[in-house]
Design a protein around this motif. Structure first.
Motif, PDB file in Angstrom:
ATOM      1  N   MET A   1      20.469  60.159  84.818  1.00  0.00           N
ATOM      2  CA  MET A   1      20.167  60.225  83.411  1.00  0.00           C
ATOM      3  C   MET A   1      21.250  61.098  82.783  1.00  0.00           C
ATOM      4  SD  MET A   1      17.456  58.442  83.179  1.00  0.00           S
ATOM      5  CE  MET A   1      17.966  57.417  84.536  1.00  0.00           C
TER       6      MET A   1
ATOM      7  N   GLY B   1      20.575  63.670  76.509  1.00  0.00           N
ATOM      8  CA  GLY B   1      19.440  62.975  75.928  1.00  0.00           C
ATOM      9  C   GLY B   1      19.842  61.618  75.386  1.00  0.00           C
TER      10      GLY B   1
ATOM     11  N   ASN C   1      18.762  58.052  77.452  1.00  0.00           N
ATOM     12  CA  ASN C   1      17.708  58.250  78.441  1.00  0.00           C
ATOM     13  C   ASN C   1      16.617  57.225  78.335  1.00  0.00           C
ATOM     14  OD1 ASN C   1      18.925  60.521  79.396  1.00  0.00           O
ATOM     15  ND2 ASN C   1      18.041  61.752  77.756  1.00  0.00           N
ATOM     16  N   ILE C   2      16.095  57.099  77.136  1.00  0.00           N
ATOM     17  CA  ILE C   2      14.931  56.258  76.989  1.00  0.00           C
ATOM     18  C   ILE C   2      15.272  54.799  77.220  1.00  0.00           C
ATOM     19  CG2 ILE C   2      13.888  55.247  74.918  1.00  0.00           C
ATOM     20  CD1 ILE C   2      11.980  56.762  76.633  1.00  0.00           C
TER      21      ILE C   2
ATOM     22  N   SER D   1      16.102  67.641  79.393  1.00  0.00           N
ATOM     23  CA  SER D   1      16.305  66.215  79.148  1.00  0.00           C
ATOM     24  C   SER D   1      15.590  65.441  80.247  1.00  0.00           C
ATOM     25  CB  SER D   1      17.800  65.880  79.199  1.00  0.00           C
ATOM     26  OG  SER D   1      18.451  66.411  78.086  1.00  0.00           O
ATOM     27  N   TYR D   2      15.498  64.129  80.069  1.00  0.00           N
ATOM     28  CA  TYR D   2      15.019  63.316  81.182  1.00  0.00           C
ATOM     29  C   TYR D   2      15.953  63.532  82.363  1.00  0.00           C
ATOM     30  CZ  TYR D   2      11.498  60.561  78.711  1.00  0.00           C
ATOM     31  OH  TYR D   2      10.384  60.151  78.049  1.00  0.00           O
ATOM     32  N   GLN D   3      15.371  63.587  83.546  1.00  0.00           N
ATOM     33  CA  GLN D   3      16.150  63.868  84.749  1.00  0.00           C
ATOM     34  C   GLN D   3      16.320  62.588  85.564  1.00  0.00           C
ATOM     35  OE1 GLN D   3      17.183  67.179  85.372  1.00  0.00           O
ATOM     36  NE2 GLN D   3      16.374  67.567  83.334  1.00  0.00           N
ATOM     37  N   ASP D   4      17.248  62.634  86.492  1.00  0.00           N
ATOM     38  CA  ASP D   4      17.388  61.581  87.484  1.00  0.00           C
ATOM     39  C   ASP D   4      16.033  61.400  88.183  1.00  0.00           C
ATOM     40  OD1 ASP D   4      17.966  60.039  89.752  1.00  0.00           O
ATOM     41  OD2 ASP D   4      19.956  60.920  89.948  1.00  0.00           O
ATOM     42  N   ILE D   5      15.596  60.159  88.314  1.00  0.00           N
ATOM     43  CA  ILE D   5      14.304  59.891  88.939  1.00  0.00           C
ATOM     44  C   ILE D   5      14.256  60.462  90.362  1.00  0.00           C
ATOM     45  CG2 ILE D   5      12.697  58.053  89.619  1.00  0.00           C
ATOM     46  CD1 ILE D   5      14.172  56.274  87.544  1.00  0.00           C
TER      47      ILE D   5
END
Lengths: 500, 500
Positions: A90, A94, A97-98, B158-162
């Motif tokens: 990701m 930001g 991301n989505i 932020s969204y992170q690496d899964i």
């Protein structure tokens, strides 16, 4: 910056050439977000000396990274990290991301999932429906985190109540009263984000072969959960004022659906909102056919036109609505925090499902967020974000109004984070995505929001303004419209070509 | 302390008497752990003035709290919070957490689940297999948390690496090399605790009606997950050197089991460890019958007798082992952090299951823990905890050796956190639990570790020494043994009574 590289281990005994090892290592740091966009890499000479390798090794690694879009070079200045839209990692800012999040289960969009789409410093991001990290209130959150560590010490890291930290549940219950939603600390369940909420509800209510009604299009993360549980999806097309309730009732009856998944206000991706009439009718149907309703409160509070929709939960006299809210869209997506309001008759099932999922949500984060609300930081931050989103919404609508192309229509949602464009029949959305990406504009192709049952006319795009800076919006939409026009002209000229 | 009460809202317009509202509010704060054990409540006069209520209201609320064991009073000193073993709220001190955790799905132990068992300041806790919060390294963790906020700012949210934060995966991969387990950042999956790991694996591999092999007895959180997924449990009794592999093979063959859930070293609850021979044989069986093996590495590193067991994963040539490790037992249970090592052919399924579960694990916690390892804090803390647990283990064994009662046998595991006692046939473990609880000693009754198929002889108890302070161990075990003796004498006298 050199610090990050000091621990990098290149192994001269391996078969893989050193430049490839270095390339891999840097790529991983970028994918991960440790190396952030637009920061400068160390100099070639400096890095070679640090790692005790030949300068050619570093040059080769950098060349490959540049070729693949991970870095860019500024002559006379150095090599910089690109803002890469990559499935593997990701991104740091930001941005992207989505869309990645929502694209995750899509394997029919090779140009997206191959990670070849690069966000550079000029990219205008209409793809992400989350705030950019420059808007995160890090300083205030740091204050409350430290206060919690001083106040609660080890208790912040003991096992927590499965339902969540009690003072936080009480805080949330008070917040909900503003939206006329009655709740109390007993029926609030803290969750590690809305996605976990949907997962827990599915565990609690669905068995293999059960039917679930969803809107179409809708949030793909929900569809993935229902399918993973072995449930079948009945999707009902969403219109400007909500789904057709006759169709919905037909499905409820025919398939004995147990669950209806809804995003009633400023729906993702369409921006449509259920009329208050339809909300009440839906509740009656749920009661009549003995189904539960998930009300995914995506961003109902971003109500820029003051449309004042009534929450399903506030009208839920027969206790059929499970209300879910995440703090990601207003606060910080990586916080992994949200809550549900749970009908009492399924509370035991929900608790058990939460417990088997992850025992409890991080106590530290819960306690810090509780203090963040109590000190008034949350209200201030919400106003701040509301004003930013509102400004971006009206900028977007204004720009679309003044430069929208022939045959393209769109709906003004009056709130939320997304605008849904309808392209003319047969318009090549895939080509538009590719062409606009290479012109530094990204958006979410509509098709990713459909479950298996794709509609015949797949010609939508979702424009989100959450991650587009205000000053980028008008130029971005103008450019997008001109690309759309050029594609339409190309289509027209093909059509008008005489058949020889 | 007064601060906590300042925000407490008593509503004079409600039907519920004010003293009941106050009682409820304080009870909730205790259940939650906001009011920690042995802290003093505000004075009656002070609280009455603060809340603007009659002093009688406060006295009545305190009396009811005391009657129910939530608080105790010291004459001339004030009213103090008890250490309550309550299902509703996990306790603050790490005392009683795990037993509650494991008891969660048990509804046939009313004396436990009613929350009537109270841990007071004298209680010796042999029930919890997690460290007490006084051992949590809060100061050092606070340092790394602040360093991360300064270093990574918004990126931490932020969204992170899964898959998890890349540097942390690299760190873990290096740690694993010490145990001869080969892994790399690509096959490590960060999880929000071991429980989530088991849940994700089940989502990735199990469908309704599939069969899973578990040890018997075993960790109840695993059984709950398999059942929630609609799987059937084949439980195989565990012996001192591991399960009977003939029985295991019979089940594999007959039921075409897809998954084998194991805790090969210092098993929970028995403390038994598979011999190295059985480990290798198990891997062969898994390969022959095409099953995956979960190796739940509960506490293999607490190897006090240097038995040097080989990890299943280190011998896993055919890529059948999914290795899970949590940091709860050594570090802090409320951190909600662990990892898995995942065979490459199921990596895609695991990623998808993680994504639908909660998108990713908290980035802040991952980044902080990464730095905690890199700065050397982790190694130091591990040594510290190892020494404490080792001392408690030998104290426990020594005390048991010198005062164990007739007919009670036990196994010396040589490591781990638990000792499994075998009581004589027909011994009333339930009565022992009740009687010893009222004598300030708690333990985990063996029956809670069995799935539906209860063995005929349910006469075990699990003694954990993780939450028992070193100086409490000998007196605790002496007292427990004397209670056991008294119950045996009572039984004998009943037996010897002439039938009239």
């Amino acid at each position: 910056m050199l610090e990050i590289f000091r621990t990098m281990l290149l192994d001269k005994t391996l078969a893989a050439p050193l430049y490839l090892q270095l390339y891999e290592a840097v790529k991983n740091l970028i994918d991960e977000g440790t190396l952030v966009a637009h920061s400068r890499l160390p100099s070639i000479r400096g890095l070679a000396a640090l790692l005790n390798v030949n300068q050619i090794t570093v040059v080769s690694a950098f060349k490959r990274l540049e070729h693949e879009g991970y870095v860019y070079s500024k002559p006379g200045s150095g090599t910089y990290i690109s803002n890469t839209l990559s499935l593997k990692g990701m991104t740091d800012s930001g941005g992207g991301n989505i869309i990645l999040d929502e694209l995750y289960q899509q394997d029919d969009l090779p140009f997206l999932t191959s990670g070849q789409v690069t966000l550079n410093e000029n990219t205008i991001n209409f793809a992400s429906a989350t705030p950019t990290s420059d808007l995160f209130p890090i300083d205030n959150f740091k204050v409350v985190l430290n206060d919690i560590l001083d106040r609660d010490k080890g208790n912040a890291f003991s096992y927590q109540d499965i339902r969540g930290f009690l003072p936080l549940r009480e805080c949330i219950s008070q917040m909900m009263q503003k939206g006329n939603i009655k709740s109390n600390s007993e029926n609030i369940q803290i969750i590690s984000g809305a996605q976990q909420g949907i997962d827990i509800i599915s565990k609690a209510l669905l068995n293999q072969g059960d039917y679930v009604i969803t809107e179409s299009p809708t949030y793909t993360g929900a569809i993935a959960v229902f399918k993973s549980r072995g449930a079948e999806i009945c999707d009902v097309e969403i219109n400007k004022d909500g789904p057709d309730l006759n169709v919905l009732e037909y499905n409820l009856k025919k398939y004995n659906c147990k669950l209806i998944y809804t995003i009633p206000s400023f729906q993702n991706p369409t921006g449509h909102s259920y009329s208050n009439l339809k909300r009440r009718e839906l509740l009656k149907l749920a009661e009549r056919y003995n189904a539960y309703v998930i009300e995914d409160d995506y961003v109902s509070d971003l109500d820029f036109d003051n449309r004042g929709f009534v929450s399903l939960k506030s009208e839920d006299k027969s206790n059929r609505v499970i209300f879910i809210k995440s703090f990601s869209k207003i606060f910080m997506p990586g916080l992994r925090l949200g809550f549900m309001i749970v009908p009492s008759d399924i509370h035991g099932n929900i608790l058990e499902a939460k417990h088997t999922s992850d025992i409890s949500t991080s106590g530290l984060i819960q306690r810090a967020f509780d203090l963040y609300i109590r000190t008034g930081f949350w209200d201030k931050h919400f106003s701040f974000m509301y004003d930013i989103y509102r400004e971006r919404y009206f900028k977007t609508v204004e720009a679309l109004d003044s430069c929208i192309c022939d045959g393209v229509t769109y709906f003004k949602p009056g709130g939320g984070l997304n605008i849904w464009l309808d392209m003319p029949y047969g318009f090549p959305v895939g080509s538009l995505f590719k062409l606009s990406s290479s012109n530094d504009i990204v958006f979410a192709p509509g098709r990713i929001f459909y479950s298996n049952n794709l509609p015949q006319r797949l010609n939508n795009i979702r424009l989100s303004f959450a991650s587009a800076y205000t000053e980028q919006i008008r130029p971005g939409i103008e450019k997008l419209c001109s690309i759309i026009s050029s594609l339409q002209q190309r289509q027209d000229s093909h059509r008008n070509m005489p058949i020889l």
